[in-house]
Scaffold this motif. Structure first.
Motif, mmCIF file in Angstrom:
data_model
loop_
_atom_site.group_PDB
_atom_site.id
_atom_site.type_symbol
_atom_site.label_atom_id
_atom_site.label_comp_id
_atom_site.label_asym_id
_atom_site.label_seq_id
_atom_site.Cartn_x
_atom_site.Cartn_y
_atom_site.Cartn_z
ATOM 1 N N ARG A 83 -48.313 18.427 13.116
ATOM 2 C CA ARG A 83 -47.172 17.635 13.586
ATOM 3 C C ARG A 83 -46.425 18.364 14.700
ATOM 4 N N LEU A 84 -46.310 19.680 14.579
ATOM 5 C CA LEU A 84 -45.642 20.441 15.629
ATOM 6 C C LEU A 84 -46.453 20.402 16.927
ATOM 7 N N GLN A 85 -47.772 20.503 16.814
ATOM 8 C CA GLN A 85 -48.618 20.434 17.996
ATOM 9 C C GLN A 85 -48.485 19.084 18.706
ATOM 10 N N ALA A 86 -48.168 18.050 17.945
ATOM 11 C CA ALA A 86 -48.074 16.700 18.510
ATOM 12 C C ALA A 86 -46.710 16.398 19.124
ATOM 13 N N ARG A 87 -45.745 17.300 18.991
ATOM 14 C CA ARG A 87 -44.421 17.031 19.546
ATOM 15 C C ARG A 87 -44.506 16.958 21.071
ATOM 16 N N PRO A 88 -43.878 15.969 21.685
ATOM 17 C CA PRO A 88 -43.990 15.799 23.143
ATOM 18 C C PRO A 88 -43.109 16.778 23.903
ATOM 19 N N LEU A 89 -43.423 16.956 25.177
ATOM 20 C CA LEU A 89 -42.537 17.716 26.046
ATOM 21 C C LEU A 89 -41.255 16.931 26.289
ATOM 22 N N ALA A 90 -40.162 17.644 26.463
ATOM 23 C CA ALA A 90 -38.888 16.998 26.748
ATOM 24 C C ALA A 90 -38.943 16.294 28.099
ATOM 25 N N ASP A 91 -38.429 15.081 28.148
ATOM 26 C CA ASP A 91 -38.357 14.318 29.389
ATOM 27 C C ASP A 91 -37.030 14.632 30.074
ATOM 28 N N LEU A 92 -36.999 15.727 30.840
ATOM 29 C CA LEU A 92 -35.759 16.152 31.467
ATOM 30 C C LEU A 92 -35.356 15.249 32.627
ATOM 31 N N ALA A 93 -36.294 14.440 33.116
ATOM 32 C CA ALA A 93 -35.936 13.509 34.181
ATOM 33 C C ALA A 93 -34.872 12.526 33.699
ATOM 34 N N GLY A 94 -34.837 12.278 32.397
ATOM 35 C CA GLY A 94 -33.859 11.362 31.838
ATOM 36 C C GLY A 94 -32.450 11.917 31.798
ATOM 37 N N LEU A 95 -32.271 13.199 32.145
ATOM 38 C CA LEU A 95 -30.942 13.807 32.137
ATOM 39 C C LEU A 95 -30.181 13.506 33.414
ATOM 40 N N GLY A 96 -30.873 13.144 34.462
ATOM 41 C CA GLY A 96 -30.212 12.835 35.717
ATOM 42 C C GLY A 96 -29.694 14.045 36.455
ATOM 43 N N THR A 97 -30.239 15.221 36.193
ATOM 44 C CA THR A 97 -29.835 16.448 36.872
ATOM 45 C C THR A 97 -31.075 17.240 37.225
ATOM 46 N N GLY A 98 -30.990 18.062 38.247
ATOM 47 C CA GLY A 98 -32.155 18.813 38.678
ATOM 48 C C GLY A 98 -32.443 20.040 37.839
#
Length: 206
Positions: free
Chosen positions: A44-59
């Protein structure tokens, strides 16, 4: 699985796996002369997705790379670090300072994901104000007295926010980040990552 095998599967060191286990977010770990890491939890840990930082609206966003909880004797808190045995009030005090960092840079990201072994286990917001410990230059430490605990996990294998934020933006940020993988590299507790963290390494290095 042994902690060594789990570390290989997750791309991190044995001490980092043990730190993750010490926080309490991985259920089912047993002590049988050595720690035994459940295969189902590892998958389950291996299946965790990468964080979508584009959704934060900051660089860029700052990341607090936390350790397992440790007792301290300080006027405003009894613990530092992250652990599921701490309640929300204790966690907020433990995670909102004092850190060596660029406070304006942290505040500019508007959110502070808290990671253990590269997994987001808590999310802080309300970072608009900060206080210094009075030291000068790179030795100065800062805390964020208006910080809010937008969310935290008690089980990383089945992520669900253990608190109920009232601010809609806190709800969104916690939902976006909790339980995701957010690799970072830093010589200290605070790292800075861009909106696309895929080129960083997942090993927390402790």
């Amino acid at each position: 699985m042994t902690t060594g095998q789990a570390g290989t599967a997750l791309g991190c060191s044995i001490p980092t796996v043990k730190k993750l286990v010490a926080t309490g977010v991985v259920p089912g770990v047993r002590e049988q002369g050595r720690q035994v890491f459940p295969l189902a939890a590892l998958q389950r840990l291996q299946a965790r997705p990468l964080a979508d930082l584009a959704g934060l609206g900051t660089g860029e966003v700052a990341v607090l790379r936390s350790d397992a909880p440790a007792r301290v004797e300080e006027p405003d808190r009894q613990w530092i670090g992250f652990g599921t045995a701490l309640d929300g009030t204790q966690l907020l005090a433990a995670l909102s300072g004092w850190w060596r960092c660029d406070p304006a840079r942290v505040a500019a990201g508007a959110v502070l994901p808290v990671t253990v072994a590269g997994f987001v286990v808590a999310v802080l917001t309300g970072l608009t104000e900060w206080e210094s410990d009075g030291a000068v230059g790179t030795t100065a430490r800062f805390r964020f007295p208006k910080a809010r605990l937008a969310g935290y996990l008690t089980d990383l294998t089945a992520p669900a926010n253990a608190t109920t934020p009232t601010d809609p933006e806190d709800v969104r940020l916690a939902g976006l980040l909790l339980g995701t993988r957010l690799p970072s590299v830093s010589g200290g507790p605070i790292a800075y990552v861009t909106a696309n963290p895929t080129t960083d390494t997942a090993d927390e290095g402790e």
